[in-house]
Design an enzyme around this catalytic site. Sequence first.
Site, PDB file in Angstrom:
ATOM      1  N   ASP A  45      56.904  14.386  28.809  1.00 39.22           N
ATOM      2  CA  ASP A  45      56.842  15.821  28.544  1.00 39.22           C
ATOM      3  C   ASP A  45      56.547  16.590  29.822  1.00 39.22           C
ATOM      4  O   ASP A  45      55.931  16.043  30.750  1.00 39.22           O
ATOM      5  CB  ASP A  45      55.750  16.122  27.517  1.00 39.22           C
ATOM      6  CG  ASP A  45      56.080  15.577  26.135  1.00 39.22           C
ATOM      7  OD1 ASP A  45      57.279  15.371  25.854  1.00 39.22           O
ATOM      8  OD2 ASP A  45      55.137  15.363  25.344  1.00 39.22           O
ATOM      9  N   TYR A  73      48.524   4.695  30.029  1.00 42.05           N
ATOM     10  CA  TYR A  73      48.265   6.109  30.264  1.00 42.05           C
ATOM     11  C   TYR A  73      46.784   6.358  30.526  1.00 42.05           C
ATOM     12  O   TYR A  73      45.919   5.635  30.018  1.00 42.05           O
ATOM     13  CB  TYR A  73      48.646   6.948  29.036  1.00 42.05           C
ATOM     14  CG  TYR A  73      50.091   6.898  28.650  1.00 42.05           C
ATOM     15  CD1 TYR A  73      51.003   7.824  29.142  1.00 42.05           C
ATOM     16  CD2 TYR A  73      50.562   5.929  27.759  1.00 42.05           C
ATOM     17  CE1 TYR A  73      52.337   7.792  28.769  1.00 42.05           C
ATOM     18  CE2 TYR A  73      51.895   5.884  27.384  1.00 42.05           C
ATOM     19  CZ  TYR A  73      52.778   6.818  27.889  1.00 42.05           C
ATOM     20  OH  TYR A  73      54.092   6.772  27.522  1.00 42.05           O
ATOM     21  N   ASP A  87      48.241  18.787  21.333  1.00 41.60           N
ATOM     22  CA  ASP A  87      47.841  18.874  22.739  1.00 41.60           C
ATOM     23  C   ASP A  87      47.469  20.315  23.060  1.00 41.60           C
ATOM     24  O   ASP A  87      47.463  21.191  22.169  1.00 41.60           O
ATOM     25  CB  ASP A  87      48.932  18.348  23.674  1.00 41.60           C
ATOM     26  CG  ASP A  87      50.226  19.154  23.632  1.00 41.60           C
ATOM     27  OD1 ASP A  87      50.226  20.272  23.104  1.00 41.60           O
ATOM     28  OD2 ASP A  87      51.246  18.648  24.139  1.00 41.60           O
ATOM     29  N   ARG A 184      49.033  11.658  22.074  1.00 42.98           N
ATOM     30  CA  ARG A 184      48.603  12.865  21.360  1.00 42.98           C
ATOM     31  C   ARG A 184      48.093  12.515  19.961  1.00 42.98           C
ATOM     32  O   ARG A 184      47.080  13.071  19.500  1.00 42.98           O
ATOM     33  CB  ARG A 184      49.765  13.854  21.230  1.00 42.98           C
ATOM     34  CG  ARG A 184      50.076  14.638  22.491  1.00 42.98           C
ATOM     35  CD  ARG A 184      51.164  15.656  22.238  1.00 42.98           C
ATOM     36  NE  ARG A 184      52.488  15.052  22.140  1.00 42.98           N
ATOM     37  CZ  ARG A 184      53.524  15.624  21.513  1.00 42.98           C
ATOM     38  NH1 ARG A 184      53.367  16.778  20.891  1.00 42.98           N
ATOM     39  NH2 ARG A 184      54.699  15.027  21.500  1.00 42.98           N
TER      40      ARG A 184
END
Length: 321
Positions: A45, A73, A87, A184
């Site tokens: 993203d 991550y 988010d 998320r």
Amino acid sequence: MRRGDSGINCLLALDKPVGPSSHDVVSRVRRALGERRVGHAGTLDPEASGVLVVGVGQGARLLGMLTLDEKAYEGRIVFGSETTTDDAEGEVTVTVPVPDRLRDERFARDAVAALVGEHDQVPPAFSAISVNGKRAYDRARQGETVVLEPRHVRIHEARLLSLENGEVFAWNIYVRVTKGTYVRSIARDVGRELGSAAHLDGLRRVSSGVVTIDDCLTLDELDALREQAIPARCLDPVRALGYAFRALSDQEFADVSNGRRVEPGLCVDIEGSIREPRQDELVSLVHGGALVGVWRRVGGTLRCEANFPVGIVGVGGMHGR
């Protein structure tokens, strides 16, 4: 050489910054290298940063073969509110107090470690998942109620990096997960399960398959290097694919280039063992320090799955011998 054909054939790892989309990064690579054939694997993203694998020239044809099944991550989970997008980009939908126990470092560390395992995870409504031929985020933006089916994911590793006690309260975490896992959703679900609410505010991908952030070029480094120094900074395509590899003789290379079947011979697998290719196994074919094909063992020969006539550069170490 045709316009838009730079002669560069490789895989690159880029450290995508926050802001541009993955497609924007591809456009930047095209301009920097003068090559129109560029693609990427594993979309990030715009608000996320980190490892983005890019294929250049014939390297773009490898992208569909890369498994990149595990990704890691670093993320920042902010407690106290949920949002429409799970988010910080979304509108706040729920605001609740943060229980005191969440501020205890030992409790936080244990709670994050407990994430390891199998989960049926509901993806965010604002995601690229297709629902009846239309992206979920398009439906959500039009005010539709989006109900997505849970998907089975696995969290292989999870640990707390730090706590933040500033204007907002947050956990900084590291997770290593299967492909298709939404961090998320992890943030949202952690908030709910611990009697609060939470969303993700900051995400950085630090590895994708065997590719790590240490393998990456920044976009500024890419612009500075241009095509002259790219071969020294590209990924090893044999390592990225993860298949056993087989070095070709000059005669075998000539046969492979013309699509003629070759003997299975001996290959070297990822553990370093020397053996014959197994039936139906894919094998990376190497000649002159480049990946020149991916062939499959069928019966008593290797048969072509994909050929790269001019070779994908970057094969190094034991793979290049």
